[in-house]
Structures are given as C-alpha cells and as structure tokens.
Design an enzyme around this catalytic site. Sequence first.
Site, mmCIF file in Angstrom:
data_model
loop_
_atom_site.group_PDB
_atom_site.id
_atom_site.type_symbol
_atom_site.label_atom_id
_atom_site.label_comp_id
_atom_site.label_asym_id
_atom_site.label_seq_id
_atom_site.Cartn_x
_atom_site.Cartn_y
_atom_site.Cartn_z
ATOM 1 N N HIS A 142 -12.623 9.724 -8.486
ATOM 2 C CA HIS A 142 -11.645 9.762 -9.577
ATOM 3 C C HIS A 142 -10.493 10.728 -9.296
ATOM 4 C CE1 HIS A 142 -14.669 7.442 -11.645
ATOM 5 N NE2 HIS A 142 -13.716 7.069 -12.490
ATOM 6 N N CYS B 292 0.801 -1.230 0.000
ATOM 7 C CA CYS B 292 0.000 0.000 0.000
ATOM 8 C C CYS B 292 0.832 1.277 0.000
ATOM 9 C CB CYS B 292 -0.978 -0.004 1.168
ATOM 10 S SG CYS B 292 -2.248 -1.264 0.994
ATOM 11 N N GLU C 215 -13.331 -0.596 1.536
ATOM 12 C CA GLU C 215 -12.204 -0.459 0.626
ATOM 13 C C GLU C 215 -12.201 -1.601 -0.397
ATOM 14 O OE1 GLU C 215 -8.294 1.350 1.909
ATOM 15 O OE2 GLU C 215 -7.726 -0.761 1.685
#
Length: 166
Positions: free
Chosen positions: A69, A24, A131
Amino acid sequence: MGMTIMRRVKFNAGHRLFRHEGKCQFFHGHNYIADFYVTGPETDAVGRIIDFAQLKALLKGWIDENWDHGFLLNIEDENGLNAIRMVEPTKYFVLPYNPTAENMARYLLDEVCPNLLNDLGVQAVKVVIWETEESCAEATLDQKDKTDAGLLDAFETDSFPTGFHW
C-alpha cells in the site's frame, strides 16, 4: 542434499516507470505476488529447512512495512518523488533503479533477503515478482553464488545504494 521451499507473499503497491515511453509512465498500481525460493543444506529435527511461519513473518513483515500500500519510485524520478511527497499521509519507497518487476525481484533477492535470512542458515536463491496474472519477472542467483561460501561473500559489489523509505 539441499532442498528448496517457496513462500508466496501478496501485496498491493503503486509505481511508475521513469522515462517509460508508454502507459507505465503514469502513476498506477498492481496486485503483486512475490514468490521467494529459499534453500538450505539440511533440514532440522522437525524436517524443515525453515518454518514457513518464520519465513512469512520475515518476508511478509518486510514487504508490509516497506512496500504494501505504498508507491515505489526510482531515485532519479524527482518529479514523481516531489508529487508523492505532497500527499499526506503518504507511504513510498525509493529504489536505486526503476521499479520494474525485474528490478523489484532483484532488489528483494540481492538486498532484502540476505539481510533477513543470513543468520538463519538459509538463503533465497530465486525471487519471482508477478505484476499481473500473465506477467512476471524472475531474479536468480548465479551458479557461482550457490557455493558453500557465505551468501554475502557471493555477491559482487554493486554501486547501487540501498533502498530508502519514509
């Protein structure tokens, strides 16, 4: 009698976790789901705490404008911020902490929801950020925060700055 409703908002965003020791730490993205739990002391003449369409317009509107986005980055992640600023066009949002699911839920509950809902006689009491299909984080107001005092009065003062976006 108080009642609670839930409104779901889906969005796509990228992030990376500053100082993370695994995968991550790299730029990557998710198809997020945010569940907003909103409560009110009573229903209106129609029988609603708040119209779902109004809740969608406010919550999804904020997410679409700020996070959807785009990339979410930690204010301390100078390398990530410098990299994202080189991309044109770009959309990113700077959080006062790492953009983990936990911190995203906390930011929405502590910062965004009070600003959007405070004047409507309702308050968000829980935000869940999914998530992945298997992983989520939940932020909830403490019991002391659910008193009849105003929502903004219920929050303890934090030293975190509000989010920045460009």
